[in-house]
Design an enzyme around this catalytic site. Structure first.
Site, PDB file in Angstrom:
ATOM      1  N   HIS A   1      30.180  30.808 -13.043  1.00 30.01           N
ATOM      2  CA  HIS A   1      30.911  30.804 -13.892  1.00 30.01           C
ATOM      3  C   HIS A   1      32.296  29.931 -13.552  1.00 30.01           C
ATOM      4  O   HIS A   1      32.428  29.119 -12.294  1.00 30.01           O
ATOM      5  CB  HIS A   1      31.577  31.796 -14.260  1.00 30.01           C
ATOM      6  CG  HIS A   1      30.369  32.646 -15.283  1.00 30.01           C
ATOM      7  ND1 HIS A   1      29.607  31.815 -15.761  1.00 30.01           N
ATOM      8  CD2 HIS A   1      30.565  33.628 -15.511  1.00 30.01           C
ATOM      9  CE1 HIS A   1      29.143  33.291 -16.730  1.00 30.01           C
ATOM     10  NE2 HIS A   1      29.291  34.075 -16.291  1.00 30.01           N
ATOM     11  N   ALA A   2      33.023  28.973 -14.457  1.00 35.79           N
ATOM     12  CA  ALA A   2      33.767  28.114 -14.254  1.00 35.79           C
ATOM     13  C   ALA A   2      34.792  28.516 -13.442  1.00 35.79           C
ATOM     14  O   ALA A   2      35.071  27.844 -12.031  1.00 35.79           O
ATOM     15  CB  ALA A   2      34.564  27.272 -15.618  1.00 35.79           C
ATOM     16  N   GLU A   3      35.109  29.540 -13.395  1.00 36.86           N
ATOM     17  CA  GLU A   3      36.057  30.377 -12.082  1.00 36.86           C
ATOM     18  C   GLU A   3      35.899  31.217 -12.362  1.00 36.86           C
ATOM     19  O   GLU A   3      35.662  32.313 -12.867  1.00 36.86           O
ATOM     20  CB  GLU A   3      37.763  29.955 -12.513  1.00 36.86           C
ATOM     21  CG  GLU A   3      38.203  28.918 -11.545  1.00 36.86           C
ATOM     22  CD  GLU A   3      38.437  27.303 -12.233  1.00 36.86           C
ATOM     23  OE1 GLU A   3      38.204  26.497 -12.073  1.00 36.86           O
ATOM     24  OE2 GLU A   3      37.604  28.018 -13.849  1.00 36.86           O
ATOM     25  N   THR A   4      35.638  32.003 -10.705  1.00 42.30           N
ATOM     26  CA  THR A   4      35.584  33.689 -10.105  1.00 42.30           C
ATOM     27  C   THR A   4      37.314  33.971  -9.532  1.00 42.30           C
ATOM     28  O   THR A   4      37.561  33.294  -9.081  1.00 42.30           O
ATOM     29  CB  THR A   4      35.097  33.920  -9.719  1.00 42.30           C
ATOM     30  OG1 THR A   4      33.617  33.891 -10.157  1.00 42.30           O
ATOM     31  CG2 THR A   4      34.805  35.582  -8.841  1.00 42.30           C
TER      32      THR A   4
ATOM     33  N   HIS B   1      42.765  30.729 -17.196  1.00 41.53           N
ATOM     34  CA  HIS B   1      41.672  31.582 -17.912  1.00 41.53           C
ATOM     35  C   HIS B   1      41.268  32.582 -17.142  1.00 41.53           C
ATOM     36  O   HIS B   1      41.424  34.048 -17.629  1.00 41.53           O
ATOM     37  CB  HIS B   1      40.654  30.244 -19.150  1.00 41.53           C
ATOM     38  CG  HIS B   1      39.004  30.441 -17.679  1.00 41.53           C
ATOM     39  ND1 HIS B   1      39.273  29.791 -16.554  1.00 41.53           N
ATOM     40  CD2 HIS B   1      37.935  31.436 -18.378  1.00 41.53           C
ATOM     41  CE1 HIS B   1      37.647  29.631 -16.110  1.00 41.53           C
ATOM     42  NE2 HIS B   1      37.223  31.299 -16.687  1.00 41.53           N
TER      43      HIS B   1
END
Length: 275
Positions: free
Chosen positions: A44-47, A77
Site C-alpha cells: 500500500h502507499a504506506e505501512t 493517513h
C-alpha cells in the site's frame, strides 16, 4: 505479530487511503531492511511501524512510515491509521492525545466527539515558484500557479483551472518525476461548496513508488494554508478526488495544521515472519 490494514480518511471500507499498521512489542525498531520488506509485501502507499516509548517522555510511541520502495519523512493517513488501531484495540486508554516521535517531530492524534481523529502536523512552508516548463505537458493541463511545499512534504503544489480539470487528469507519471522530491499536488477550488468540500486535489508521487496516492494527509498541510489564504477561512474541507476518494477536514493554526478524518479497520491478521 498482528498486522492490520486500515482505510484512513473515510468512514466506510474500501474507500480513503489504505495503510498497513504494525504495533511492535519491542523497545526499538527492527533493521530497516526488514521494515522495507514488510512494506513491499503490504504494497500500500504506506505501512506504519510503531513501538511504545517509556513513560514520562515527550512522546508515547515511536513511529515510522515506509512506502513499498522507501521510507518517508511524513505521512498523515498512516498516522491516522496507527492512532485508530491504538484506540480500537485498547492499546491506549483515555480521551487525550497520543503523541508520536517521528522524523517530522512530535505529532499528536486526538479523538473527536464524532468518532474521528484530529492530527496535529507542522504547516508546510509554501514558496511561490515559476511553473516548470514541462509540468503542463506531464500533467496534461496548464497550471495557474506553482508552489514548493518544503522539505518535509517535498511536493510541487499546482493550482489548475477548475475541479473538472483536476478530476480529468491522466498524467505521464514518469515525466512528473523530474519536478519535485516526492511528486505533484494538483488542486482547484470546489465547483459547488454545497457538496460539502471547499477544494479538490489529486496527488501523484512517482518518486516514492506511488503513481497516485488515494488520500494524502501530508499534502493537506500545504493545501490548508494555500486555500485558507484564498478563501479567507482557517477551517476547510478538502476532497481528494482519487478513484477511492476521501475527505480531510483542515484547520490552519499558524505553524501547525489540524487534519481530521475517520478510519476503518478492514483486515486484522497475523504476520508470520518476525525480524
Amino acid at each position: 505479530m498482528r498486522i492490520r490494514i486500515v482505510d484512513a480518511f473515510t468512514d466506510r471500507p474500501f474507500a480513503g487511503n489504505p495503510a498497513g499498521v504494525l504495533l511492535l512489542d519491542a523497545d526499538a525498531f527492527p533493521e530497516d531492511a526488514w521494515l522495507q520488506k514488510v512494506a513491499m509485501e503490504v504494497n500500500h502507499a504506506e505501512t506504519a511501524f510503531a513501538h511504545p516509548l517509556p513513560e514520562g517522555g515527550e512522546a508515547d510511541w515511536a513511529l515510522r512510515w515506509f512506502t513499498p520502495v522507501t521510507e518517508v519523512a511524513m505521512c498523515g493517513h498512516a498516522t491516522l491509521a496507527t492512532a485508530h488501531v491504538l484506540r480500537t484495540t485498547g492499546a491506549l486508554q483515555g480521551d487525550g492525545p497520543v503523541r508520536f516521535a517521528t522524523r517530522s517531530g512530535v505529532l499528536a492524534a486526538t479523538p473527536t466527539a464524532d468518532g474521528a481523529l484530529t492530527l496535529d502536523f507542522p504547516t508546510a512552508p509554501l514558496t511561490a515558484v515559476e511553473i516548470p516548463g514541462k509540468v503542463a505537458e506531464a500533467l496534461g493541463a496548464e497550471p495557474r500557479t506553482a508552489h514548493d511545499t518544503g522539505a518535509d512534504v517535498g511536493d510541487l503544489l499546482v493550482e489548475l483551472a477548475d475541479e473538472k480539470t483536476v478530476r480529468g487528469l491522466s498524467p505521464d507519471h514518469k515525466a512528473l518525476s523530474d519536478h519535485s522530491a516526492r511528486g505533484i499536488i494538483a488542486t482547484a477550488r470546489a465547483e459547488d461548496p454545497a457538496r460539502g468540500y471547499d477544494f479538490v486535489s489529486r496527488c501523484f508521487f512517482p518518486n516514492v513508488g506511488i503513481d497516485e496516492d488515494p488520500v494524502t494527509g501530508s499534502a493537506h498541510t500545504a493545501l490548508a494554508p494555500y486555500w485558507s489564504e484564498r478563501l479567507g477561512r482557517t477551517d476547510l474541507t478538502g476532497l481528494q478526488a482519487s478513484p477511492r476518494s476521501g475527505l480531510v477536514r483542515t484547520g490552519l493554526r499558524g505553524e501547525r495544521t489540524l487534519l481530521t478524518g475517520h478510519a476503518v479497520t478492514v483486515i486484522d491478521g497475523d504476520l508470520l515472519t518476525r525480524p
